[in-house]
Design a protein around this motif. Structure first.
Motif, PDB file in Angstrom:
ATOM      1  N   TYR A  95      41.994  43.583  53.755  1.00 39.08           N
ATOM      2  CA  TYR A  95      42.659  42.886  54.861  1.00 39.08           C
ATOM      3  C   TYR A  95      42.035  41.527  55.184  1.00 39.08           C
ATOM      4  O   TYR A  95      42.718  40.625  55.641  1.00 39.08           O
ATOM      5  CB  TYR A  95      42.638  43.758  56.119  1.00 39.08           C
ATOM      6  CG  TYR A  95      43.230  45.121  55.863  1.00 39.08           C
ATOM      7  CD1 TYR A  95      44.602  45.282  55.686  1.00 39.08           C
ATOM      8  CD2 TYR A  95      42.422  46.243  55.745  1.00 39.08           C
ATOM      9  CE1 TYR A  95      45.142  46.522  55.410  1.00 39.08           C
ATOM     10  CE2 TYR A  95      42.948  47.495  55.473  1.00 39.08           C
ATOM     11  CZ  TYR A  95      44.313  47.626  55.305  1.00 39.08           C
ATOM     12  OH  TYR A  95      44.854  48.847  55.024  1.00 39.08           O
ATOM     13  N   ARG A  96      40.754  41.398  54.959  1.00 36.48           N
ATOM     14  CA  ARG A  96      40.095  40.116  55.226  1.00 36.48           C
ATOM     15  C   ARG A  96      40.076  39.347  53.911  1.00 36.48           C
ATOM     16  O   ARG A  96      39.397  39.747  52.962  1.00 36.48           O
ATOM     17  CB  ARG A  96      38.675  40.363  55.748  1.00 36.48           C
ATOM     18  CG  ARG A  96      37.963  39.107  56.219  1.00 36.48           C
ATOM     19  CD  ARG A  96      36.735  39.474  57.049  1.00 36.48           C
ATOM     20  NE  ARG A  96      35.743  40.216  56.293  1.00 36.48           N
ATOM     21  CZ  ARG A  96      34.746  39.653  55.606  1.00 36.48           C
ATOM     22  NH1 ARG A  96      34.628  38.348  55.562  1.00 36.48           N
ATOM     23  NH2 ARG A  96      33.864  40.406  54.973  1.00 36.48           N
ATOM     24  N   PRO A  97      40.830  38.255  53.826  1.00 38.56           N
ATOM     25  CA  PRO A  97      41.009  37.537  52.552  1.00 38.56           C
ATOM     26  C   PRO A  97      39.713  37.206  51.827  1.00 38.56           C
ATOM     27  O   PRO A  97      39.652  37.282  50.601  1.00 38.56           O
ATOM     28  CB  PRO A  97      41.732  36.245  52.990  1.00 38.56           C
ATOM     29  CG  PRO A  97      42.436  36.615  54.255  1.00 38.56           C
ATOM     30  CD  PRO A  97      41.551  37.613  54.927  1.00 38.56           C
ATOM     31  N   ALA A  98      38.669  36.854  52.601  1.00 31.55           N
ATOM     32  CA  ALA A  98      37.426  36.418  51.953  1.00 31.55           C
ATOM     33  C   ALA A  98      36.514  37.575  51.553  1.00 31.55           C
ATOM     34  O   ALA A  98      35.537  37.363  50.823  1.00 31.55           O
ATOM     35  CB  ALA A  98      36.667  35.479  52.887  1.00 31.55           C
ATOM     36  N   ALA A  99      36.822  38.804  52.000  1.00 29.32           N
ATOM     37  CA  ALA A  99      35.902  39.928  51.788  1.00 29.32           C
ATOM     38  C   ALA A  99      35.709  40.262  50.313  1.00 29.32           C
ATOM     39  O   ALA A  99      34.582  40.443  49.849  1.00 29.32           O
ATOM     40  CB  ALA A  99      36.392  41.158  52.544  1.00 29.32           C
ATOM     41  N   ILE A 100      36.806  40.349  49.574  1.00 28.25           N
ATOM     42  CA  ILE A 100      36.717  40.688  48.149  1.00 28.25           C
ATOM     43  C   ILE A 100      35.962  39.589  47.402  1.00 28.25           C
ATOM     44  O   ILE A 100      35.069  39.858  46.601  1.00 28.25           O
ATOM     45  CB  ILE A 100      38.127  40.894  47.545  1.00 28.25           C
ATOM     46  CG1 ILE A 100      38.799  42.107  48.216  1.00 28.25           C
ATOM     47  CG2 ILE A 100      38.053  41.088  46.031  1.00 28.25           C
ATOM     48  CD1 ILE A 100      40.252  42.297  47.838  1.00 28.25           C
ATOM     49  N   LYS A 101      36.339  38.339  47.695  1.00 30.77           N
ATOM     50  CA  LYS A 101      35.685  37.192  47.055  1.00 30.77           C
ATOM     51  C   LYS A 101      34.192  37.156  47.385  1.00 30.77           C
ATOM     52  O   LYS A 101      33.356  36.869  46.517  1.00 30.77           O
ATOM     53  CB  LYS A 101      36.350  35.898  47.542  1.00 30.77           C
ATOM     54  CG  LYS A 101      35.803  34.625  46.903  1.00 30.77           C
ATOM     55  CD  LYS A 101      36.143  34.551  45.427  1.00 30.77           C
ATOM     56  CE  LYS A 101      35.626  33.248  44.823  1.00 30.77           C
ATOM     57  NZ  LYS A 101      35.730  33.248  43.353  1.00 30.77           N
ATOM     58  N   GLN A 102      33.858  37.480  48.634  1.00 30.36           N
ATOM     59  CA  GLN A 102      32.448  37.470  49.060  1.00 30.36           C
ATOM     60  C   GLN A 102      31.639  38.493  48.268  1.00 30.36           C
ATOM     61  O   GLN A 102      30.529  38.202  47.809  1.00 30.36           O
ATOM     62  CB  GLN A 102      32.349  37.775  50.562  1.00 30.36           C
ATOM     63  CG  GLN A 102      30.926  37.696  51.102  1.00 30.36           C
ATOM     64  CD  GLN A 102      30.830  38.135  52.556  1.00 30.36           C
ATOM     65  OE1 GLN A 102      31.842  38.387  53.225  1.00 30.36           O
ATOM     66  NE2 GLN A 102      29.609  38.246  53.064  1.00 30.36           N
ATOM     67  N   LEU A 103      32.197  39.700  48.099  1.00 30.08           N
ATOM     68  CA  LEU A 103      31.477  40.742  47.363  1.00 30.08           C
ATOM     69  C   LEU A 103      31.339  40.364  45.888  1.00 30.08           C
ATOM     70  O   LEU A 103      30.291  40.583  45.280  1.00 30.08           O
ATOM     71  CB  LEU A 103      32.191  42.092  47.510  1.00 30.08           C
ATOM     72  CG  LEU A 103      31.335  43.318  47.175  1.00 30.08           C
ATOM     73  CD1 LEU A 103      30.202  43.479  48.188  1.00 30.08           C
ATOM     74  CD2 LEU A 103      32.175  44.596  47.156  1.00 30.08           C
ATOM     75  N   GLU A 104      32.393  39.769  45.330  1.00 25.96           N
ATOM     76  CA  GLU A 104      32.330  39.342  43.925  1.00 25.96           C
ATOM     77  C   GLU A 104      31.287  38.242  43.735  1.00 25.96           C
ATOM     78  O   GLU A 104      30.560  38.220  42.734  1.00 25.96           O
ATOM     79  CB  GLU A 104      33.709  38.858  43.475  1.00 25.96           C
ATOM     80  CG  GLU A 104      34.717  39.996  43.302  1.00 25.96           C
ATOM     81  CD  GLU A 104      36.126  39.506  42.992  1.00 25.96           C
ATOM     82  OE1 GLU A 104      36.930  40.326  42.502  1.00 25.96           O
ATOM     83  OE2 GLU A 104      36.431  38.321  43.250  1.00 25.96           O
ATOM     84  N   THR A 105      31.201  37.332  44.708  1.00 26.89           N
ATOM     85  CA  THR A 105      30.194  36.259  44.650  1.00 26.89           C
ATOM     86  C   THR A 105      28.787  36.833  44.719  1.00 26.89           C
ATOM     87  O   THR A 105      27.883  36.413  43.982  1.00 26.89           O
ATOM     88  CB  THR A 105      30.411  35.255  45.805  1.00 26.89           C
ATOM     89  OG1 THR A 105      31.734  34.716  45.712  1.00 26.89           O
ATOM     90  CG2 THR A 105      29.397  34.123  45.752  1.00 26.89           C
ATOM     91  N   LEU A 106      28.598  37.829  45.608  1.00 25.79           N
ATOM     92  CA  LEU A 106      27.296  38.496  45.715  1.00 25.79           C
ATOM     93  C   LEU A 106      26.948  39.189  44.404  1.00 25.79           C
ATOM     94  O   LEU A 106      25.793  39.176  43.966  1.00 25.79           O
ATOM     95  CB  LEU A 106      27.307  39.526  46.854  1.00 25.79           C
ATOM     96  CG  LEU A 106      27.222  39.003  48.288  1.00 25.79           C
ATOM     97  CD1 LEU A 106      27.355  40.159  49.273  1.00 25.79           C
ATOM     98  CD2 LEU A 106      25.913  38.274  48.516  1.00 25.79           C
ATOM     99  N   GLY A 107      27.961  39.811  43.772  1.00 28.62           N
ATOM    100  CA  GLY A 107      27.748  40.491  42.498  1.00 28.62           C
ATOM    101  C   GLY A 107      27.243  39.531  41.423  1.00 28.62           C
ATOM    102  O   GLY A 107      26.304  39.836  40.685  1.00 28.62           O
ATOM    103  N   LYS A 108      27.856  38.339  41.373  1.00 30.10           N
ATOM    104  CA  LYS A 108      27.419  37.325  40.395  1.00 30.10           C
ATOM    105  C   LYS A 108      26.006  36.850  40.709  1.00 30.10           C
ATOM    106  O   LYS A 108      25.177  36.681  39.822  1.00 30.10           O
ATOM    107  CB  LYS A 108      28.391  36.135  40.417  1.00 30.10           C
ATOM    108  CG  LYS A 108      29.717  36.419  39.730  1.00 30.10           C
ATOM    109  CD  LYS A 108      30.648  35.221  39.819  1.00 30.10           C
ATOM    110  CE  LYS A 108      32.021  35.552  39.226  1.00 30.10           C
ATOM    111  NZ  LYS A 108      32.983  34.448  39.455  1.00 30.10           N
ATOM    112  N   GLN A 109      25.760  36.623  42.001  1.00 24.13           N
ATOM    113  CA  GLN A 109      24.442  36.150  42.439  1.00 24.13           C
ATOM    114  C   GLN A 109      23.342  37.142  42.071  1.00 24.13           C
ATOM    115  O   GLN A 109      22.247  36.761  41.667  1.00 24.13           O
ATOM    116  CB  GLN A 109      24.478  35.937  43.960  1.00 24.13           C
ATOM    117  CG  GLN A 109      23.202  35.373  44.561  1.00 24.13           C
ATOM    118  CD  GLN A 109      23.307  35.294  46.078  1.00 24.13           C
ATOM    119  OE1 GLN A 109      24.383  35.141  46.645  1.00 24.13           O
ATOM    120  NE2 GLN A 109      22.176  35.423  46.754  1.00 24.13           N
ATOM    121  N   LEU A 110      23.651  38.440  42.203  1.00 26.75           N
ATOM    122  CA  LEU A 110      22.662  39.493  41.953  1.00 26.75           C
ATOM    123  C   LEU A 110      22.735  40.046  40.530  1.00 26.75           C
ATOM    124  O   LEU A 110      21.944  40.919  40.174  1.00 26.75           O
ATOM    125  CB  LEU A 110      22.882  40.648  42.948  1.00 26.75           C
ATOM    126  CG  LEU A 110      22.698  40.326  44.428  1.00 26.75           C
ATOM    127  CD1 LEU A 110      23.219  41.468  45.289  1.00 26.75           C
ATOM    128  CD2 LEU A 110      21.235  40.047  44.744  1.00 26.75           C
TER     129      LEU A 110
END
Length: 447
Positions: free
Chosen positions: A141-156
């Motif tokens: 529901y929160r547009p940025a939530a999926i993108k945020q988790l994917e970005t964290l995944g790349k970072q980590l």
């Protein structure tokens, strides 16, 4: 540090009674009045405060204390034990399923830091326990939530399972668990949707996810800066979902700490982890006994040792001990030690873990930033190798060159050289402490 105001009040109050050779019931009453005010000001639940004061008062005027040889210290011991019990008694560890993966549902209101905390916790388990986690993006529901988790995944450099925002969270959760089984992941963290407030739709969906994947843990992420609201949120989520624990975020902020001191007593839920900053490694398991000690100014040596064990090289530590004994410690060694200490975290936080650090002259409210440390590093790096090994050869002209090269005033160069010499003397004393103790004081060169 979190609880700063509460810690100052409690430490000041207990200090008045600590050294007393005789403690009367009247002394305990006066002290309890101050403790009560300190807890209420920290936004601790009123019923929790009332119960805590009752327990401490009963024990503090008991025979074990009043007839003790050191009654003042016994009262402090009672307060420490009861505060530890209030915070949960003992550490509550995260579950480990006998049939991997261990499924962890991350729940909470929007803005509490749920997505970031999912990444921090997965990262913590990978680094500290050598686990292989998978994160699942189930907040559609929160547009940025999926993108945020994917970005964290790349970072980590950690896998993230995502099916976009058109598939139901229940289906995403089920497929994520299946994917974790296929890939032999130890944990799967399901980052669920949050709302600005608790509503039927949110709870209904979370219940469906719970029913579909039967999680081993349902962890509520709450912002500790919201005080009593955090406790109310925990009660509501627990009533609907049957939580297994709580993660408090922003415990490093300017928070009064009432949430941490109230949640376990009001809800019965253990605090399992606490978030202590923005960085992805800024999360720690919650130890009630250690936190109680820190609040009362008794330090937290165990956490300090654990941090050191992770960052300090054993071989280099042995080599340093030898150099301390024979007084051959150089500026190169010092530069290397500064690097290792910096890895342990903010220096003011590390100093706060030392017993009695709050009473040390010059350490109270000390703020040590990276710039100050960088200035010291710049001065040392402006020295020649010979000067770093033999600082006694640094004369007036060499000082001018070092000051110019580092961009720092010559007074700072003089101060560093003086403090380094004092430190070497202190190290010699410390290395010979078993033979005979000498009292002395040492200032860190970057303070």
């Amino acid at each position: 540090m979190a609880f700063e105001g509460l810690a100052d009040r409690l430490q000041s109050t207990l200090q008045k009674i600590r050294g007393k050779g005789k403690v009367e019931e009247a002394d305990v009453k006066v002290m309890m009045r101050e403790v009560r005010l300190a807890l209420l000001e920290a936004d601790v639940n009123f019923k929790v405060v009332k119960d805590f004061i009752k327990k401490v008062s009963e024990r503090a005027v008991g025979q074990e204390v009043l007839k003790s040889l050191t009654p003042g210290q016994q009262v402090v011991k009672v307060v420490n034990e009861e505060l530890t019990a209030l915070l949960g008694g003992e550490q509550s560890k995260i579950a480990v399923s006998s049939r991997p993966p261990t499924v962890v549902m991350m729940v909470g209101l929007q803005g509490a830091g749920k997505t970031t905390t999912s990444g921090k916790l997965a990262n913590h388990l990978r680094k500290k326990q050598n686990k292989k986690p998978l994160m699942a993006a189930a907040d559609i529901y929160r547009p940025a939530a999926i993108k945020q988790l994917e970005t964290l995944g790349k970072q980590l450099d950690m896998p993230v399972f995502s099916l976009g925002d058109q598939i139901s969270p229940v289906e995403i959760a089920k497929q994520a668990v299946q994917k974790a089984k296929e890939d032999h992941n130890d944990y799967v963290f399901i980052d669920t949707a949050g709302r600005l407030h608790i509503d039927e739709n949110l709870m209904g969906e979370l219940k469906q996810v719970k029913e579909a994947v039967k999680p081993d843990e349902i962890l509520l992420v709450v912002d500790s800066m919201t005080g009593q609201d955090a406790v109310n949120v925990a009660e509501s989520f627990n009533e609907q979902l049957g939580l297994t624990g709580v993660i408090l975020t922003k415990l490093d902020g300017d928070t009064r700490g009432g949430a941490a001191l109230s949640i376990k007593a009001v809800t019965g839920l253990p605090i399992k982890f606490v978030g202590l900053g923005e960085k992805m490694d800024a999360i720690e398991p919650f130890h009630p006994d250690r936190m109680a000690s820190r609040i009362l100014g008794m330090g937290d040596v165990l956490t300090l040792i654990e941090k050191a064990q992770v960052t300090v090289d054993d071989e280099k530590a042995k080599e340093l001990q030898k150099k301390m004994r024979d007084m051959s410690f150089t500026f190169d060694d010092f530069l290397e030690q500064m690097g290792q200490v910096k890895k342990m975290g903010p220096l003011d936080e590390i100093l706060g873990m030392l017993p009695g650090a709050n009473k040390m002259k010059g350490l109270k409210n000390v703020q040590i930033d990276d710039k100050q440390i960088s200035h010291v590093e710049a001065i040392i790096q402006s020295m020649t190798k010979y000067e770093r090994e033999q600082p006694e050869v640094i004369n007036a002209s060499r000082k001018k060159r070092i000051a110019k090269g580092s961009g720092r005033p010559i007074q700072e160069v003089n101060r560093l050289l003086k403090q380094f010499e004092d430190m070497k003397k202190m190290m010699k004393q410390m290395s010979g402490m078993m033979k005979g103790k000498k009292k002395g004081g040492m200032k860190f060169p970057f303070m």
